[in-house]
Design a protein around this motif. Structure first.
Motif, PDB file in Angstrom:
ATOM      1  N   PHE A  62       0.847  -1.188   0.000  1.00  0.00           N
ATOM      2  CA  PHE A  62       0.000   0.000   0.000  1.00  0.00           C
ATOM      3  C   PHE A  62       0.882   1.236   0.000  1.00  0.00           C
ATOM      4  CE2 PHE A  62      -2.851   3.210   1.888  1.00  0.00           C
ATOM      5  CZ  PHE A  62      -3.917   3.085   1.008  1.00  0.00           C
ATOM      6  N   GLY A  63       0.876   1.923  -1.109  1.00  0.00           N
ATOM      7  CA  GLY A  63       1.696   3.108  -1.310  1.00  0.00           C
ATOM      8  C   GLY A  63       1.843   3.323  -2.802  1.00  0.00           C
ATOM      9  N   ASN A  64       2.770   4.178  -3.192  1.00  0.00           N
ATOM     10  CA  ASN A  64       3.076   4.371  -4.601  1.00  0.00           C
ATOM     11  C   ASN A  64       4.255   3.492  -5.002  1.00  0.00           C
ATOM     12  OD1 ASN A  64       1.430   6.750  -5.802  1.00  0.00           O
ATOM     13  ND2 ASN A  64       2.068   7.508  -3.791  1.00  0.00           N
ATOM     14  N   SER A  65       4.177   2.930  -6.176  1.00  0.00           N
ATOM     15  CA  SER A  65       5.314   2.194  -6.733  1.00  0.00           C
ATOM     16  C   SER A  65       5.135   2.149  -8.247  1.00  0.00           C
ATOM     17  CB  SER A  65       5.399   0.769  -6.161  1.00  0.00           C
ATOM     18  OG  SER A  65       6.549   0.123  -6.671  1.00  0.00           O
ATOM     19  N   ILE A  66       5.261   3.304  -8.888  1.00  0.00           N
ATOM     20  CA  ILE A  66       5.010   3.406 -10.328  1.00  0.00           C
ATOM     21  C   ILE A  66       6.066   4.268 -11.000  1.00  0.00           C
ATOM     22  CG2 ILE A  66       2.517   2.997 -10.339  1.00  0.00           C
ATOM     23  CD1 ILE A  66       2.116   6.028 -10.262  1.00  0.00           C
ATOM     24  N   TYR A  67       6.297   3.976 -12.266  1.00  0.00           N
ATOM     25  CA  TYR A  67       7.104   4.808 -13.151  1.00  0.00           C
ATOM     26  C   TYR A  67       6.459   4.796 -14.536  1.00  0.00           C
ATOM     27  CZ  TYR A  67      11.168   5.464 -10.119  1.00  0.00           C
ATOM     28  OH  TYR A  67      11.998   5.846  -9.097  1.00  0.00           O
ATOM     29  N   PRO A  68       6.658   5.852 -15.320  1.00  0.00           N
ATOM     30  CA  PRO A  68       6.225   5.789 -16.713  1.00  0.00           C
ATOM     31  C   PRO A  68       7.273   5.077 -17.567  1.00  0.00           C
ATOM     32  CG  PRO A  68       7.096   7.970 -16.227  1.00  0.00           C
ATOM     33  CD  PRO A  68       7.149   7.188 -14.943  1.00  0.00           C
ATOM     34  N   ILE A  69       6.813   4.170 -18.384  1.00  0.00           N
ATOM     35  CA  ILE A  69       7.671   3.552 -19.395  1.00  0.00           C
ATOM     36  C   ILE A  69       7.546   4.408 -20.656  1.00  0.00           C
ATOM     37  CG2 ILE A  69       7.954   1.536 -20.887  1.00  0.00           C
ATOM     38  CD1 ILE A  69       6.925  -0.149 -18.527  1.00  0.00           C
ATOM     39  N   ILE A  70       8.668   4.880 -21.188  1.00  0.00           N
ATOM     40  CA  ILE A  70       8.636   5.876 -22.256  1.00  0.00           C
ATOM     41  C   ILE A  70       9.287   5.338 -23.526  1.00  0.00           C
ATOM     42  CG2 ILE A  70       9.234   8.239 -22.907  1.00  0.00           C
ATOM     43  CD1 ILE A  70       9.516   8.858 -19.904  1.00  0.00           C
ATOM     44  N   ALA A  71       8.540   5.354 -24.605  1.00  0.00           N
ATOM     45  CA  ALA A  71       9.071   5.056 -25.940  1.00  0.00           C
ATOM     46  C   ALA A  71       9.024   6.343 -26.746  1.00  0.00           C
ATOM     47  CB  ALA A  71       8.255   3.970 -26.619  1.00  0.00           C
ATOM     48  N   THR A  72      10.132   6.688 -27.412  1.00  0.00           N
ATOM     49  CA  THR A  72      10.230   7.953 -28.130  1.00  0.00           C
ATOM     50  C   THR A  72      10.735   7.736 -29.552  1.00  0.00           C
ATOM     51  OG1 THR A  72      10.700   9.138 -26.060  1.00  0.00           O
ATOM     52  CG2 THR A  72      11.285  10.249 -28.106  1.00  0.00           C
ATOM     53  N   THR A  73      10.175   8.472 -30.462  1.00  0.00           N
ATOM     54  CA  THR A  73      10.624   8.459 -31.850  1.00  0.00           C
ATOM     55  C   THR A  73      10.203   9.789 -32.481  1.00  0.00           C
ATOM     56  OG1 THR A  73      10.575   7.203 -33.932  1.00  0.00           O
ATOM     57  CG2 THR A  73       8.520   7.340 -32.703  1.00  0.00           C
ATOM     58  N   THR A  74      10.338   9.904 -33.785  1.00  0.00           N
ATOM     59  CA  THR A  74       9.838  11.093 -34.474  1.00  0.00           C
ATOM     60  C   THR A  74       8.470  10.792 -35.066  1.00  0.00           C
ATOM     61  OG1 THR A  74      10.836  10.511 -36.597  1.00  0.00           O
ATOM     62  CG2 THR A  74      12.184  11.811 -35.055  1.00  0.00           C
ATOM     63  N   ASP A 132       4.577   0.656 -39.590  1.00  0.00           N
ATOM     64  CA  ASP A 132       3.267   0.069 -39.307  1.00  0.00           C
ATOM     65  C   ASP A 132       3.026  -0.060 -37.802  1.00  0.00           C
ATOM     66  OD1 ASP A 132       4.868  -2.077 -38.541  1.00  0.00           O
ATOM     67  OD2 ASP A 132       4.499  -3.210 -40.387  1.00  0.00           O
ATOM     68  N   LEU A 133       1.868  -0.611 -37.469  1.00  0.00           N
ATOM     69  CA  LEU A 133       1.479  -0.795 -36.068  1.00  0.00           C
ATOM     70  C   LEU A 133       2.491  -1.633 -35.317  1.00  0.00           C
ATOM     71  CD1 LEU A 133      -0.933  -0.519 -33.921  1.00  0.00           C
ATOM     72  CD2 LEU A 133      -1.539  -2.835 -34.667  1.00  0.00           C
ATOM     73  N   GLY A 134       2.981  -2.704 -35.945  1.00  0.00           N
ATOM     74  CA  GLY A 134       3.925  -3.593 -35.285  1.00  0.00           C
ATOM     75  C   GLY A 134       5.205  -2.881 -34.882  1.00  0.00           C
ATOM     76  N   TRP A 135       5.671  -1.974 -35.729  1.00  0.00           N
ATOM     77  CA  TRP A 135       6.912  -1.241 -35.428  1.00  0.00           C
ATOM     78  C   TRP A 135       6.744  -0.412 -34.159  1.00  0.00           C
ATOM     79  CZ3 TRP A 135       8.590   3.837 -35.016  1.00  0.00           C
ATOM     80  CH2 TRP A 135       9.960   4.060 -35.142  1.00  0.00           C
ATOM     81  N   ALA A 136       5.614   0.301 -34.043  1.00  0.00           N
ATOM     82  CA  ALA A 136       5.356   1.109 -32.846  1.00  0.00           C
ATOM     83  C   ALA A 136       5.182   0.222 -31.614  1.00  0.00           C
ATOM     84  CB  ALA A 136       4.114   1.966 -33.060  1.00  0.00           C
ATOM     85  N   ALA A 137       4.494  -0.901 -31.777  1.00  0.00           N
ATOM     86  CA  ALA A 137       4.294  -1.815 -30.647  1.00  0.00           C
ATOM     87  C   ALA A 137       5.624  -2.408 -30.185  1.00  0.00           C
ATOM     88  CB  ALA A 137       3.325  -2.930 -31.040  1.00  0.00           C
ATOM     89  N   TRP A 138       6.525  -2.673 -31.134  1.00  0.00           N
ATOM     90  CA  TRP A 138       7.839  -3.221 -30.775  1.00  0.00           C
ATOM     91  C   TRP A 138       8.655  -2.185 -30.002  1.00  0.00           C
ATOM     92  CZ3 TRP A 138       9.615  -7.976 -30.585  1.00  0.00           C
ATOM     93  CH2 TRP A 138      10.977  -8.161 -30.367  1.00  0.00           C
ATOM     94  N   LEU A 139       8.549  -0.911 -30.365  1.00  0.00           N
ATOM     95  CA  LEU A 139       9.216   0.142 -29.598  1.00  0.00           C
ATOM     96  C   LEU A 139       8.749   0.120 -28.148  1.00  0.00           C
ATOM     97  CD1 LEU A 139       9.357   3.563 -31.526  1.00  0.00           C
ATOM     98  CD2 LEU A 139      11.264   2.157 -30.724  1.00  0.00           C
ATOM     99  N   LEU A 140       7.436  -0.015 -27.963  1.00  0.00           N
ATOM    100  CA  LEU A 140       6.879  -0.060 -26.612  1.00  0.00           C
ATOM    101  C   LEU A 140       7.348  -1.305 -25.868  1.00  0.00           C
ATOM    102  CD1 LEU A 140       3.258   1.147 -27.409  1.00  0.00           C
ATOM    103  CD2 LEU A 140       4.989   2.401 -26.109  1.00  0.00           C
ATOM    104  N   LYS A 141       7.359  -2.431 -26.546  1.00  0.00           N
ATOM    105  CA  LYS A 141       7.803  -3.671 -25.910  1.00  0.00           C
ATOM    106  C   LYS A 141       9.250  -3.551 -25.434  1.00  0.00           C
ATOM    107  CE  LYS A 141       9.138  -8.383 -27.016  1.00  0.00           C
ATOM    108  NZ  LYS A 141       8.947  -8.823 -25.609  1.00  0.00           N
ATOM    109  N   ARG A 142      10.090  -2.962 -26.268  1.00  0.00           N
ATOM    110  CA  ARG A 142      11.501  -2.810 -25.911  1.00  0.00           C
ATOM    111  C   ARG A 142      11.659  -1.894 -24.692  1.00  0.00           C
ATOM    112  NH1 ARG A 142      14.911  -0.711 -30.800  1.00  0.00           N
ATOM    113  NH2 ARG A 142      14.008   1.274 -30.103  1.00  0.00           N
TER     114      ARG A 142
END
Length: 464
Positions: free
Chosen positions: A312-324, A332-342
């Protein structure tokens, strides 16, 4: 012109306190302290088709008595924030210590009425989320630091013409979305069983500190709250709920994985990639503009050893994927999803500890103005057990949020009402972007019609 919002009148306000407990101090972690300028978590549930044998007075009595018991288990929520100043030999303030005084002062309970509003008005399946829903949540505009004088938890039961809405404002300094829904489910269990059954998931209150910083409290290098508190007001926004069936999300996942020749992209990564690409298209940005997609991720299971899922408390961070913008939209969709997965893979035990050490070296209080207007933030989680919050009068027909922590590009994720992997997304955009999103071909092809009210009501009439 749209019709005026139905009036919401407060009928009564009181403080609900837990049974007497020895007072104690609860020290705050870096994750907690970073939330001092964040709005409260504002989430609530809409109930319809209530048992005819239950009067409003009976519902309120049960909610108050069960909330008192819930606060016995989640005792920080009944406390208040306290401040101690650190001073040098010349009495100059060199920093501030904060903690929660778990003094049992209580949580606020409000009974309100909006008899001109109906369940169908709240759902508004084909329209934007109605603005009057903001009036279903107390402490609107409050930030974490306000918990010195204001309650850390405030609850509002609003009577509608044909149902009720139960909304909570939960100080983000005390806990994150996981903590919020664990509390809400525990409260519902106590109400449903009249406190007879032991909690299925009791909270774990032992605060976790990074190695080398296990002697709280932590001193922040500020001399006054004005050094870090922000009262953020977004531009005018449109907010709308979009429904994605389990089948639609499975198709997105298959499409993303096929494009990358893998099977390791998750459903939510594929859905987030779709939203990121679609919202970015609406903004008509130059190709060389950087854009990010941020996924709110909890750290509990990523640490080694892991924190309890009931921490009980906070335990979070944002996972950040960045590109142009050009790279995002030309692939395509898969390329963006792979960035997020990585990016997801990079948030592991080592990465979390590095972030904590960096924060300790240079503490930062998060402010909503830090979010850039070219990006997308995927908040909350479809894994939260929203529709398991059953108080004894049937399953909720919908979840909604207040005005807190909203800005252009904020997306809030909920599990779909029917379960099975379905997801509802509440998307906030400036009006011109929302209009474009509604007609975006890739986005529209994945969105499904909202569930009809009749179907929702049929699924809520089983009472314990």
């Amino acid at each position: 012109m749209p019709s005026p919002p139905p009036p919401v009148h407060q009928l009564s306000t009181c403080m609900v306190k837990p049974p007497p407990l020895p007072s104690k101090r609860c020290h705050l972690t870096p994750w907690d302290l970073a939330m001092f300028s964040a709005h409260h978590i504002q989430k609530g549930l809409l109930f319809a088709n209530l048992p005819p044998s239950l009067s409003t007075d009976q519902i309120i009595d049960r909610l108050k008595s069960s909330l008192s018991t819930a606060l016995l288990h989640f005792y920080p929520l009944a406390g208040r924030l306290v401040t101690e100043e650190a001073r040098d030999e010349n009495q100059k303030v060199t920093g501030i210590f904060w903690s929660i005084d778990c003094n049992g002062e209580g949580a606020e309970f409000i009974h309100a009425i909006a008899h001109e509003a109906t369940v169908a008005d709240v759902l508004s399946p084909a329209d934007d989320v109605p603005s009057f829903i903001r009036s279903f949540f107390p402490l609107d505009g409050a930030v974490g630091h306000d918990g010195h004088a204001q309650p850390l938890l405030a609850v509002q039961l609003t009577e509608l013409a044909d149902g009720i809405f139960l909304g909570c404002s939960f100080n983000h300094t005390v806990g994150d979305g996981t903590s919020y829904w664990n509390f809400f489910n525990a409260w519902a269990q106590i109400a449903r069983t009249k406190g007879v059954a032991a909690l299925s998931r009791p909270p774990v209150h032992d605060r976790w500190f990074i190695d080398g910083y296990d002697n709280p409290p932590i001193k922040l290098p500020f001399s006054h709250p004005d050094d870090f508190i922000e009262r953020f007001s977004p531009p005018p926004l449109r907010e709308k709920i979009f429904h994605f069936s389990a089948q639609s999300i499975a198709q997105l996942k298959a499409r993303a994985n096929q494009a990358c020749g893998t099977n390791s992209i998750s459903s939510f990564q594929a859905l987030s990639a779709l939203v990121w690409r679609s919202i970015t298209r609406t903004r008509n940005l130059p190709a060389d503009q950087k854009t990010s997609c941020r996924l709110a991720a909890q750290n509990r299971s990523r640490l080694s050893p892991p924190l309890s899922p009931d921490y009980f408390g906070n335990s979070i961070y944002p996972i950040i994927a960045t590109t142009t913008v050009g790279e995002l939209l030309n692939h395509d969709l898969g390329w963006a999803a792979w960035l997020l997965k990585r990016s997801v893979a990079e948030l592991n035990d080592s990465g979390i500890r590095d972030k904590l050490r960096a924060w300790m070296a240079r503490p930062v209080v998060y402010r909503l103005s830090m979010f850039d207007r070219f990006s997308v933030m995927m908040g909350s989680s479809p894994r939260f057990d929203v529709y398991g919050c059953e108080f004894g009068w049937g399953k909720a027909v919908a979840a909604r949020s207040g005005s807190a922590n909203k800005f252009d590009g904020k997306v809030t994720s909920y599990s779909g009402w029917e379960g099975g992997g379905s997801v509802d997304l509440e998307i906030c955009l400036v009006p011109e972007s929302m209009s474009v999103l509604e007609s975006d071909e890739e986005f529209r092809s994945a969105v499904c019609p909202p569930l009809e009210l009749g179907m929702l009501l049929q699924g809520t009439n089983q009472y314990p």
